[in-house]
Design a protein around this motif. Sequence first.
Motif, mmCIF file in Angstrom:
data_model
loop_
_atom_site.group_PDB
_atom_site.id
_atom_site.type_symbol
_atom_site.label_atom_id
_atom_site.label_comp_id
_atom_site.label_asym_id
_atom_site.label_seq_id
_atom_site.Cartn_x
_atom_site.Cartn_y
_atom_site.Cartn_z
ATOM 1 N N TYR A 93 -40.320 13.868 6.800
ATOM 2 C CA TYR A 93 -39.531 13.845 5.559
ATOM 3 C C TYR A 93 -38.107 14.372 5.713
ATOM 4 C CZ TYR A 93 -44.226 13.156 3.791
ATOM 5 O OH TYR A 93 -45.491 12.670 3.581
ATOM 6 N N GLY A 94 -37.739 14.794 6.902
ATOM 7 C CA GLY A 94 -36.376 15.268 7.126
ATOM 8 C C GLY A 94 -36.127 16.678 6.649
ATOM 9 N N GLY A 95 -37.159 17.416 6.287
ATOM 10 C CA GLY A 95 -36.999 18.803 5.856
ATOM 11 C C GLY A 95 -38.241 19.316 5.159
ATOM 12 N N THR A 96 -38.363 20.618 5.125
ATOM 13 C CA THR A 96 -39.495 21.242 4.439
ATOM 14 C C THR A 96 -39.252 21.250 2.933
ATOM 15 O OG1 THR A 96 -38.533 23.439 4.593
ATOM 16 C CG2 THR A 96 -39.939 22.742 6.434
ATOM 17 N N ILE A 97 -40.253 21.620 2.188
ATOM 18 C CA ILE A 97 -40.110 21.688 0.724
ATOM 19 C C ILE A 97 -39.028 22.688 0.347
ATOM 20 C CG2 ILE A 97 -41.289 22.328 -1.426
ATOM 21 C CD1 ILE A 97 -43.882 21.168 -0.111
ATOM 22 N N GLY A 98 -39.018 23.843 1.006
ATOM 23 C CA GLY A 98 -37.990 24.849 0.725
ATOM 24 C C GLY A 98 -36.589 24.330 0.992
ATOM 25 N N LYS A 99 -36.406 23.637 2.105
ATOM 26 C CA LYS A 99 -35.085 23.081 2.431
ATOM 27 C C LYS A 99 -34.695 21.990 1.446
ATOM 28 C CE LYS A 99 -35.232 24.169 7.294
ATOM 29 N NZ LYS A 99 -35.987 23.765 8.467
ATOM 30 N N LYS A 100 -35.653 21.163 1.063
ATOM 31 C CA LYS A 100 -35.362 20.091 0.097
ATOM 32 C C LYS A 100 -34.952 20.683 -1.254
ATOM 33 C CE LYS A 100 -36.625 16.299 2.418
ATOM 34 N NZ LYS A 100 -35.754 15.195 2.683
ATOM 35 N N LEU A 101 -35.682 21.708 -1.720
ATOM 36 C CA LEU A 101 -35.364 22.324 -3.008
ATOM 37 C C LEU A 101 -33.973 22.963 -3.014
ATOM 38 C CD1 LEU A 101 -38.768 24.006 -3.967
ATOM 39 C CD2 LEU A 101 -37.679 22.066 -5.098
ATOM 40 N N LEU A 102 -33.592 23.553 -1.884
ATOM 41 C CA LEU A 102 -32.301 24.233 -1.812
ATOM 42 C C LEU A 102 -31.201 23.363 -1.216
ATOM 43 C CD1 LEU A 102 -33.756 27.682 -0.946
ATOM 44 C CD2 LEU A 102 -32.517 27.079 -3.015
ATOM 45 N N LYS A 103 -31.540 22.096 -0.970
ATOM 46 C CA LYS A 103 -30.563 21.104 -0.514
ATOM 47 C C LYS A 103 -29.857 21.503 0.778
ATOM 48 C CE LYS A 103 -29.649 19.153 -5.087
ATOM 49 N NZ LYS A 103 -30.861 19.541 -5.692
ATOM 50 N N ILE A 104 -30.654 21.932 1.763
ATOM 51 C CA ILE A 104 -30.119 22.199 3.095
ATOM 52 C C ILE A 104 -30.881 21.345 4.099
ATOM 53 C CG2 ILE A 104 -29.260 24.510 2.607
ATOM 54 C CD1 ILE A 104 -31.731 25.684 3.886
ATOM 55 N N LYS A 105 -30.256 21.069 5.217
ATOM 56 C CA LYS A 105 -30.860 20.187 6.213
ATOM 57 C C LYS A 105 -30.507 20.663 7.614
ATOM 58 C CE LYS A 105 -31.165 15.339 7.577
ATOM 59 N NZ LYS A 105 -32.514 15.500 8.013
ATOM 60 N N VAL A 106 -31.478 20.535 8.526
ATOM 61 C CA VAL A 106 -31.227 20.823 9.930
ATOM 62 C C VAL A 106 -30.552 19.605 10.550
ATOM 63 C CG1 VAL A 106 -32.295 21.298 12.161
ATOM 64 C CG2 VAL A 106 -33.222 22.358 10.100
ATOM 65 N N ILE A 107 -29.452 19.830 11.231
ATOM 66 C CA ILE A 107 -28.716 18.752 11.885
ATOM 67 C C ILE A 107 -28.948 18.874 13.393
ATOM 68 C CG2 ILE A 107 -26.470 17.664 12.213
ATOM 69 C CD1 ILE A 107 -27.355 17.824 9.255
ATOM 70 N N SER A 108 -29.428 17.791 13.997
ATOM 71 C CA SER A 108 -29.722 17.805 15.420
ATOM 72 C C SER A 108 -29.483 16.421 16.002
ATOM 73 C CB SER A 108 -31.180 18.209 15.645
ATOM 74 O OG SER A 108 -31.517 18.104 17.001
ATOM 75 N N GLU A 109 -29.039 16.391 17.252
ATOM 76 C CA GLU A 109 -28.870 15.107 17.924
ATOM 77 C C GLU A 109 -30.211 14.555 18.390
ATOM 78 O OE1 GLU A 109 -26.007 15.476 21.039
ATOM 79 O OE2 GLU A 109 -24.473 16.240 19.697
ATOM 80 N N ASP A 110 -31.146 15.435 18.695
ATOM 81 C CA ASP A 110 -32.452 15.038 19.216
ATOM 82 C C ASP A 110 -33.508 15.205 18.122
ATOM 83 O OD1 ASP A 110 -34.681 14.438 20.673
ATOM 84 O OD2 ASP A 110 -34.485 16.099 22.087
ATOM 85 N N GLU A 111 -33.934 14.115 17.533
ATOM 86 C CA GLU A 111 -34.917 14.150 16.457
ATOM 87 C C GLU A 111 -36.299 13.663 16.905
ATOM 88 O OE1 GLU A 111 -34.753 15.459 13.372
ATOM 89 O OE2 GLU A 111 -32.775 16.201 13.920
ATOM 90 N N THR A 112 -36.608 13.827 18.193
ATOM 91 C CA THR A 112 -37.940 13.454 18.662
ATOM 92 C C THR A 112 -38.949 14.473 18.151
ATOM 93 O OG1 THR A 112 -37.722 14.712 20.712
ATOM 94 C CG2 THR A 112 -36.996 12.403 20.755
ATOM 95 N N LEU A 113 -40.198 14.072 18.064
ATOM 96 C CA LEU A 113 -41.242 14.978 17.588
ATOM 97 C C LEU A 113 -41.340 16.207 18.481
ATOM 98 C CD1 LEU A 113 -43.450 15.586 15.559
ATOM 99 C CD2 LEU A 113 -45.034 14.238 16.944
ATOM 100 N N PHE A 114 -41.194 16.027 19.792
ATOM 101 C CA PHE A 114 -41.270 17.159 20.712
ATOM 102 C C PHE A 114 -40.153 18.155 20.440
ATOM 103 C CE2 PHE A 114 -40.235 19.275 24.732
ATOM 104 C CZ PHE A 114 -41.439 19.915 24.968
ATOM 105 N N SER A 115 -38.933 17.675 20.259
ATOM 106 C CA SER A 115 -37.797 18.549 19.984
ATOM 107 C C SER A 115 -37.991 19.297 18.664
ATOM 108 C CB SER A 115 -36.517 17.729 19.941
ATOM 109 O OG SER A 115 -35.437 18.513 19.510
ATOM 110 N N ILE A 116 -38.451 18.588 17.653
ATOM 111 C CA ILE A 116 -38.678 19.216 16.348
ATOM 112 C C ILE A 116 -39.795 20.253 16.450
ATOM 113 C CG2 ILE A 116 -39.473 18.781 13.984
ATOM 114 C CD1 ILE A 116 -37.985 16.082 14.173
ATOM 115 N N PHE A 117 -40.842 19.941 17.206
ATOM 116 C CA PHE A 117 -41.937 20.894 17.399
ATOM 117 C C PHE A 117 -41.440 22.154 18.114
ATOM 118 C CE2 PHE A 117 -45.404 22.712 19.848
ATOM 119 C CZ PHE A 117 -46.345 22.920 18.859
#
Length: 140
Positions: free
Chosen positions: A70-94
Amino acid sequence: MELLIKRVLATLIDTFIISIPSMIINTILGLIGFFVSIIPFMWGIGRWISNLGVFFILFVLYNALMEYLYGGTIGKKLLKIKVISEDETLFSIFCRSFLKTVSISSFYSFFAVCSIMLMVFSDPKTSIHDKLMNTYVDVK
């Protein structure tokens, strides 16, 4: 400073969300532990896993899957913040989620204190786990 406050509030919201299933699982493990308490070694292991492991595992999975799907957790979505990263693979996010959870789990540790000081005195967009994973957090 506003972004730092939003990051902390988003983490508190996500922590609360994960606390609910964590308490349910801990209760179930506690009941299982009670029934096998005739073996003291098993009771000790069960309580350790219950208290330290369940929340950690759930928080890592929650953060990684929510970021990936979903591009962010519930807390991040509610507060309108987002993690910006060049590598959005599942491994990198994990990996990012794991490092974040380690820093949160050890809130009073040297690692967490350094992370907070980095955000307060340097750049609220990056904490230690952001620096390690080459990411930053920004307002949407």
